[in-house]
Design a protein around this motif. Structure first.
Motif, PDB file in Angstrom:
ATOM      1  N   GLY A   1      -6.838  -4.435  -0.926  1.00 47.07           N
ATOM      2  CA  GLY A   1      -5.922  -5.575  -0.880  1.00 47.07           C
ATOM      3  C   GLY A   1      -5.878  -6.322  -2.195  1.00 47.07           C
ATOM      4  N   GLN A   2      -7.040  -6.476  -2.856  1.00 45.14           N
ATOM      5  CA  GLN A   2      -7.069  -7.139  -4.149  1.00 45.14           C
ATOM      6  C   GLN A   2      -6.274  -6.363  -5.192  1.00 45.14           C
ATOM      7  OE1 GLN A   2      -8.782 -10.179  -5.163  1.00 45.14           O
ATOM      8  NE2 GLN A   2      -8.535 -10.336  -2.960  1.00 45.14           N
TER       9      GLN A   2
ATOM     10  N   LEU B   1       0.828  -1.205   0.000  1.00 45.71           N
ATOM     11  CA  LEU B   1       0.000   0.000   0.000  1.00 45.71           C
ATOM     12  C   LEU B   1       0.864   1.257   0.000  1.00 45.71           C
ATOM     13  CD1 LEU B   1      -2.712   1.449   0.211  1.00 45.71           C
ATOM     14  CD2 LEU B   1      -2.605   1.126   2.705  1.00 45.71           C
ATOM     15  N   ASP B   2       1.925   1.249   0.800  1.00 51.38           N
ATOM     16  CA  ASP B   2       2.832   2.405   0.807  1.00 51.38           C
ATOM     17  C   ASP B   2       3.454   2.617  -0.570  1.00 51.38           C
ATOM     18  OD1 ASP B   2       2.263   2.770   3.476  1.00 51.38           O
ATOM     19  OD2 ASP B   2       4.100   1.798   4.201  1.00 51.38           O
TER      20      ASP B   2
ATOM     21  N   ALA C   1       1.612  -4.324  12.604  1.00 52.59           N
ATOM     22  CA  ALA C   1       1.997  -4.805  11.277  1.00 52.59           C
ATOM     23  C   ALA C   1       1.381  -3.933  10.189  1.00 52.59           C
ATOM     24  CB  ALA C   1       1.568  -6.257  11.096  1.00 52.59           C
ATOM     25  N   SER C   2       0.134  -3.479  10.408  1.00 54.67           N
ATOM     26  CA  SER C   2      -0.522  -2.617   9.423  1.00 54.67           C
ATOM     27  C   SER C   2      -1.681  -1.870  10.064  1.00 54.67           C
ATOM     28  CB  SER C   2      -1.050  -3.426   8.240  1.00 54.67           C
ATOM     29  OG  SER C   2      -1.861  -2.610   7.412  1.00 54.67           O
ATOM     30  N   PRO C   3      -1.632  -0.537  10.088  1.00 55.42           N
ATOM     31  CA  PRO C   3      -2.774   0.218  10.605  1.00 55.42           C
ATOM     32  C   PRO C   3      -3.999   0.132   9.707  1.00 55.42           C
ATOM     33  CG  PRO C   3      -1.116   1.702   9.699  1.00 55.42           C
ATOM     34  CD  PRO C   3      -0.500   0.337   9.703  1.00 55.42           C
ATOM     35  N   VAL C   4      -3.823  -0.277   8.452  1.00 51.00           N
ATOM     36  CA  VAL C   4      -4.951  -0.402   7.527  1.00 51.00           C
ATOM     37  C   VAL C   4      -5.485  -1.832   7.495  1.00 51.00           C
ATOM     38  CG1 VAL C   4      -5.676  -0.226   5.102  1.00 51.00           C
ATOM     39  CG2 VAL C   4      -4.188   1.528   6.101  1.00 51.00           C
TER      40      VAL C   4
ATOM     41  N   TRP D   1       3.426   5.751  -5.701  1.00 45.35           N
ATOM     42  CA  TRP D   1       3.181   5.804  -7.142  1.00 45.35           C
ATOM     43  C   TRP D   1       2.022   6.746  -7.456  1.00 45.35           C
ATOM     44  CZ3 TRP D   1      -1.416   4.297  -9.454  1.00 45.35           C
ATOM     45  CH2 TRP D   1      -1.422   4.240 -10.849  1.00 45.35           C
ATOM     46  N   CYS D   2       0.961   6.652  -6.669  1.00 40.29           N
ATOM     47  CA  CYS D   2      -0.262   7.409  -6.936  1.00 40.29           C
ATOM     48  C   CYS D   2      -0.041   8.917  -6.860  1.00 40.29           C
ATOM     49  CB  CYS D   2      -1.342   6.990  -5.937  1.00 40.29           C
ATOM     50  SG  CYS D   2      -2.953   7.756  -6.164  1.00 40.29           S
ATOM     51  N   VAL D   3       0.707   9.368  -5.852  1.00 37.73           N
ATOM     52  CA  VAL D   3       0.839  10.819  -5.634  1.00 37.73           C
ATOM     53  C   VAL D   3       1.619  11.511  -6.753  1.00 37.73           C
ATOM     54  CG1 VAL D   3       0.601  10.620  -3.128  1.00 37.73           C
ATOM     55  CG2 VAL D   3       2.890  10.519  -4.169  1.00 37.73           C
ATOM     56  N   LYS D   4       2.271  10.742  -7.595  1.00 38.38           N
ATOM     57  CA  LYS D   4       2.974  11.326  -8.739  1.00 38.38           C
ATOM     58  C   LYS D   4       2.013  11.681  -9.869  1.00 38.38           C
ATOM     59  CE  LYS D   4       7.158   8.693  -7.670  1.00 38.38           C
ATOM     60  NZ  LYS D   4       8.062   7.584  -8.113  1.00 38.38           N
TER      61      LYS D   4
END
Length: 541
Positions: A325-326, A269-270, A432-435, A275-278
């Motif tokens: 997640g998918q 996700l990170d 391990a993951s807050p999401v 990638w997305c913010v670009k």
């Protein structure tokens, strides 16, 4: 292993159709006989000898050259004269010199094979130089007597999502989990007690025989590697060329698998956010740190105030976690995931994220009319005994994932152990993951109240005496850590040959040309790379 768990309210008629199909199919074959002593059931020759009749797959978007069929298997292999169920099949026919079939499983557990092959068949066209490329919806999945939990899973998720300060006395949570387990059994019908990987592997041997193949040639991804390893342990003399890509663990407890999965998904996700913010179209802005917080805020807000959908049911934050997640499993999916999230954030449109959350189950798969002269178990109407596409419960993928993982895992912590460990476990998952932490913890907890799983995988799937098989491990895999490839190879023994893919993403066949070529070379020509050889991260050739 597929990090997918979001028990949505189901289409009730789908679950009822699954139960009805199993009940009616009990008369679909002649009764099996027993040995003279009346004890051990007779062999499975009537299933192995069935004729599979292929026909055109009809429905919007189905490729013209994809063919569909069904195969009939016992619900309970200990009672092959009892009820049966039908498995949905699909294939691309060999274009070159046919030497048999190669069977594909795309992972899960809970992932249907037929729509996957319909959508992604282009990846496997090279294999048609020598094989019919075949896949199937495993028992309890897709059109093959799909399981469901109704809306009981939502109740269990709500309990796990309670405030940590309210978990000092988890008796209410345990009661809700037990109620959820009972609801899953009620909605799923007779297939549920027989849904584990041990039975699915026996189904693959029926498919192998019905296809006319002396040996099973197989390519399994993610959970499909567990399925392939179990098959090899059960039928070592029937193993042909077998490839396991994105290798699952055979020994790690479900609780530890969940933590590893949550950690890997958070890393993915990170990477997606970076990638997305670009892209100016990224719905979370152009700063990576604030974008990560925006994702968490979106999940929290949808848990508090779910978004309505066209199906009349609300889409929650935990549903969104499952959908994300998918979309993280392949960088090829990232643009689609970005667009789906943008529609959700900007317009409240859930259609895009729901396509991820339901595993993309949208293509109807129906066959031609029944041949009046067909009398074989797998002949006649390929859709006979199969659930119609529109009847598949919305929660089938997560319900099947839970059912199969629980059936494969012998650990059943007592109520006292869960009570003692719950706060610690929740803290470990959220670290391990807050999401993804709470989402993955629920996957483990929802085995509570279900029958204890099999010991077979941990105790018997090891030191295999089979032809050599190829195991592909990807260093940057967010779902199946590379160490699982190494550990599983050591466990399987000298027959396991490891290919080290020094790349990113879940599995290597679809993302690395090097891996793709080496896998095809093995399946088509029997050419194995030396164990320990590697494909470079940026290697195309």
């Amino acid at each position: 292993m597929l990090a997918k768990l979001s028990t949505r309210p189901a289409l009730r008629r789908g679950a009822l159709a699954a139960v009805a199909a199993l009940t009616l199919l009990g008369t679909g074959l002649p009764a099996a006989t027993t040995d003279k002593d009346g004890g051990r059931p007779a062999d499975l020759s009537r299933f192995h000898d069935q004729k599979i009749t292929w026909g055109k797959c009809t429905g919007d978007g189905m490729p013209d050259d994809l063919q569909c069929a069904k195969a009939t298997v016992p619900v309970d292999y200990a009672r092959p004269g009892g009820a049966t169920l039908d498995l949905a099949l699909a294939r691309y026919r060999a274009t070159g010199d046919k030497r048999g079939s190669v069977l594909l499983n795309f992972g899960g557990p809970g992932g249907p094979g037929v729509p996957e092959l319909a959508y992604g068949g282009k990846e496997f066209m090279g294999l048609t130089d020598g094989y019919d490329v075949v896949t199937f919806d495993p028992r309890g999945v897709g059109r093959s007597s799909p399981v469901s939990c109704g809306d009981a899973g939502d109740d269990a998720y709500a309990a796990v999502d309670d405030d940590p300060d309210d978990l000092g006395d988890p008796r209410a949570l345990l009661a809700r989990l037990k109620k959820a387990a009972a609801a899953c059994a009620a909605h799923s019908g007779p297939v549920l007690p027989h849904i584990g990987t041990v039975d699915a592997a026996r189904d693959m041997d029926v498919i192998r025989a019905a296809l006319g193949d002396r040996k099973l040639n197989y390519l399994g991804f993610s959970y499909g590697t567990r399925l392939g390893a179990v098959y090899a342990a059960q039928f070592p003399d029937r193993v042909g060329r077998l490839v396991l890509d994105g290798v699952d663990t055979l020994t790690e407890p479900l609780a530890e698998q969940g933590i590893a999965g949550a950690r890997g998904q958070q890393v993915a996700l990170d990477d997606f956010v970076d990638w997305c913010v670009k892209d100016i179209a990224c719905p979370f802005g152009q700063d990576a740190r604030t974008a990560r917080e925006e994702v968490r805020r979106l999940v929290r807000s949808m848990d508090e105030d779910p978004v309505p959908t066209d199906f009349g049911e609300a889409f929650t934050g935990q549903d969104l976690v499952g959908a994300i997640g998918q979309g993280l499993y392949s960088k090829q999916l990232w643009p689609s995931l970005e667009r789906a999230l943008a529609r959700l954030v900007e317009d409240g449109d859930t259609s895009g994220v729901m396509a991820f959350a339901t595993g993309g189950l949208s293509l109807p798969v129906r066959g031609p009319a029944r041949d009046p002269g067909g009398g074989d178990p797998g002949g006649g109407d390929p859709s006979g005994g199969l659930v119609d596409e529109e009847e598949i419960p919305l929660d089938n993928l997560p319900a099947a994932l839970m059912a199969i993982n629980c059936a494969d895992d012998p650990d059943r912590p007592t109520a006292g152990r869960i009570t003692a460990d719950l706060k610690r476990l929740r803290a470990a998952y959220e670290e391990a993951s807050p999401v993804f932490g709470r989402y993955r913890l629920t996957q483990v907890l929802m085995c509570y109240g279900r029958p204890r799983g099999t010991d077979y995988i941990r105790d018997e799937v090891k030191d295999l005496d089979t032809p050599r098989m190829l195991l592909v491990g990807t260093r940057g895999d967010p779902a199946t850590p590379y160490r699982w490839t190494v550990e599983t190879a050591e466990r399987l023994g000298s027959s396991a040959v490891v290919l080290d893919n020094r790349g990113e993403g879940h599995t290597g066949y679809g993302s690395s040309k090097c891996v793709h070529r080496k896998v095809d070379d093995f399946l088509l020509y029997g050419s194995l790379p030396p164990s320990g050889s590697s494909c470079g991260a940026d290697e195309d050739g």
